[in-house]
Design a protein around this motif. Structure first.
Motif, short mmCIF file in Angstrom:
data_model
loop_
_atom_site.label_atom_id
_atom_site.label_comp_id
_atom_site.label_asym_id
_atom_site.label_seq_id
_atom_site.Cartn_x
_atom_site.Cartn_y
_atom_site.Cartn_z
N TRP A 113 -16.56 -4.11 -8.92
CA TRP A 113 -15.52 -3.67 -7.98
C TRP A 113 -14.31 -3.78 -8.50
CZ3 TRP A 113 -11.91 -6.97 -6.33
CH2 TRP A 113 -12.26 -8.12 -6.25
N ALA A 114 -13.19 -2.68 -8.09
CA ALA A 114 -11.75 -3.06 -8.44
C ALA A 114 -10.96 -2.78 -6.93
CB ALA A 114 -11.39 -2.34 -9.42
N ALA A 115 -9.69 -3.51 -7.16
CA ALA A 115 -8.94 -3.23 -6.10
C ALA A 115 -7.42 -2.92 -6.56
CB ALA A 115 -8.70 -4.36 -5.32
N VAL A 116 -6.98 -1.91 -6.18
CA VAL A 116 -5.55 -1.39 -6.74
C VAL A 116 -4.49 -1.44 -5.56
CG1 VAL A 116 -4.23 0.36 -7.96
CG2 VAL A 116 -6.78 0.23 -8.19
N ASP A 117 -3.62 -2.43 -5.90
CA ASP A 117 -2.59 -2.73 -4.78
C ASP A 117 -1.32 -1.86 -4.87
OD1 ASP A 117 -4.19 -4.47 -3.41
OD2 ASP A 117 -3.37 -6.21 -4.52
N TRP A 118 -0.88 -1.45 -3.96
CA TRP A 118 0.64 -0.83 -3.85
C TRP A 118 1.55 -1.60 -2.78
CZ3 TRP A 118 2.54 3.06 0.36
CH2 TRP A 118 3.89 3.39 -0.19
N ASN A 119 2.64 -1.96 -3.30
CA ASN A 119 3.48 -2.59 -2.73
C ASN A 119 4.59 -2.12 -1.59
OD1 ASN A 119 5.59 -1.69 -4.19
ND2 ASN A 119 6.07 -3.39 -5.62
N GLY A 120 4.23 -0.54 -1.53
CA GLY A 120 5.05 0.06 -0.50
C GLY A 120 6.18 0.78 -1.21
N LYS A 121 6.58 0.13 -2.21
CA LYS A 121 8.23 0.40 -2.81
C LYS A 121 7.98 1.01 -4.25
CE LYS A 121 9.86 -3.77 -0.67
NZ LYS A 121 10.56 -4.95 -0.90
N SER A 122 7.34 0.56 -5.25
CA SER A 122 7.31 1.11 -6.50
C SER A 122 6.03 2.05 -6.47
CB SER A 122 7.06 -0.02 -7.49
OG SER A 122 6.96 0.42 -8.71
N ASP A 123 6.28 3.10 -7.19
CA ASP A 123 5.31 4.27 -7.40
C ASP A 123 5.05 4.44 -8.86
OD1 ASP A 123 5.27 4.69 -4.75
OD2 ASP A 123 6.32 6.63 -5.14
#
Length: 391
Positions: free
Chosen positions: A322-332
């Motif tokens: 599995w893998a998880a990709v996190d977005w911090n809500g700011k940087s794209d």
């Protein structure tokens, strides 16, 4: 049937056919079939509506029931494989009547003609088998339904309309060898892999038409011409979504099915926004599904992790990687990646996406599949242009 209900049904059918004819979906032979084989005669008394799958009974709400039956939309006709919801009250669709627009589109794509012998996989309500029976003759139609209760109900509806097509209760993946060879095989459930008995039971030059899905996305139709008992090849087309054949279901639904507290994933970074591969671009998703044949995904919004607004999970159907990709809500332009297991799934996803963009972002209609006795080979534009797939 009350006269006012019959009049309302005629009006509803006329409106549906006018809509579909404007879209070029109903040639004359299928319009005649639609008028002779009323959809309402093949619907159960109880259907399920809306996202919450609320029951709607014909006796209690005839106008709502009729409006749903003659809308160009699918109608859920069974939940929870026919079982009552458990203590949690959870409901999920297990059988449905396909939207009329896709029904007639598929019938046209199958290029069915008078006298053709047709094997249908996925009887459901029996309406599709009824339409086929009107055009090719009920003696030339065999339809297979995995749920014996649904099969019995469909047989009763067909026979009540004077259409004695053969209705078989059994595993559609096995086809029905007793009636072979067939000129056409039309599935009304999606598959992730084409069952080999289908090729064996369709004559050379015959057509197999089936909805297609991958664990990544349920999207597309596959129309194949059978070359011989072991080989078939054909192209995909877009814009369809059907329930998966029960024999090919997986039990994995959410990331908790594959992630353990004992896992120690590797951390890295990525510049690929996760919504590029698991967002609104269905062409991208379709390509990901063909390249990553055993990988699925799910979004986890507000995962209760500091600094993470949203997380995309991707995992293999065997639950080993599995893998998880996190977005911090700011940087794209930069994302934190966690990967666990023998395969680096986000690395594979990035490679698949780069391949897709380097080939001018092809849609489903540019892809095809060749099936042989030894496996399935996806291709781009022509069978002599295969591409690698994992899983």
């Amino acid at each position: 049937m009350p006269e006012d209900f019959a009049a309302a049904e005629r009006t509803a059918l006329r409106g549906l056919l006018e809509t579909l004819k404007q879209e070029g979906l109903v040639p004359p032979e299928w319009e005649r079939a639609a008028r002779a084989v009323p959809r309402s005669a093949y619907m159960p008394e109880r259907i399920y509506l809306g996202d919450d799958l609320d029951p709607c009974d014909r006796a209690d709400a005839p106008e709502t029931w009729l409006r749903a039956v003659y809308a160009d939309d699918s109608v859920v006709t069974q939940i929870n494989d026919g079982e009552e919801p458990g203590e949690d009250g959870g409901r999920w669709a297990s059988s449905s009547a396909s939207a009329p627009g896709i029904v007639f589109r598929m019938l046209r794509m199958a290029d069915v003609d008078d006298g053709h012998r047709v094997l249908e996989i996925g009887t459901g309500t029996g309406w599709n088998a009824g339409l086929l029976s009107h055009v090719v003759g009920p003696e030339n139609v065999t339809t297979v339904e995995v749920d014996p209760v649904l099969a019995a109900s469909a047989r009763e509806r067909l026979w009540r309309q004077g259409l004695r097509a053969e209705v078989v209760a059994g595993d559609g993946a096995l086809g029905h060898a007793g009636g072979a060879p067939y000129d056409r095989l039309v599935a009304t459930c999606s598959v992730r892999s084409v069952p080999r008995p289908w090729l064996e039971q369709v004559r050379p030059g015959g057509v197999v038409l089936t909805p297609w899905e991958s664990p990544w996305i349920c999207y597309g139709l596959l129309r194949m011409t059978v070359d011989d008992a072991d080989t078939a090849s054909g192209r995909f087309s877009p814009h369809s979504a059907f329930m998966l054949m029960r024999a090919q279901r997986t039990d994995l639904r959410i990331f908790r099915d594959v992630v353990s507290d004992a896992h120690r994933p590797d951390e890295s970074g990525s510049g690929l926004p996760p919504w590029r591969v698991a967002g609104d671009d269905l062409a991208a998703q379709f390509a990901m599904g063909l390249r990553l044949r055993d990988v699925w995904w799910t979004w986890h919004d507000d995962p209760d992790v500091e600094g993470v607004a949203s997380r995309l999970w991707v995992a293999t159907t065997d639950a080993t990687s599995w893998a998880a990709v996190d977005w911090n809500g700011k940087s794209d332009d930069r994302f934190t990646v966690w990967q666990h297991g023998p395969r680096r799934l986000w690395d594979e996803t990035e490679a698949a996406y780069a391949w897709w963009t380097s080939h001018d972002r092809p849609g489903p209609e540019r892809f095809g599949l060749t099936v042989t006795a030894t496996g399935e080979t996806p291709w781009l534009d022509a069978p002599d242009r295969p591409f690698p797939a994992t899983g």
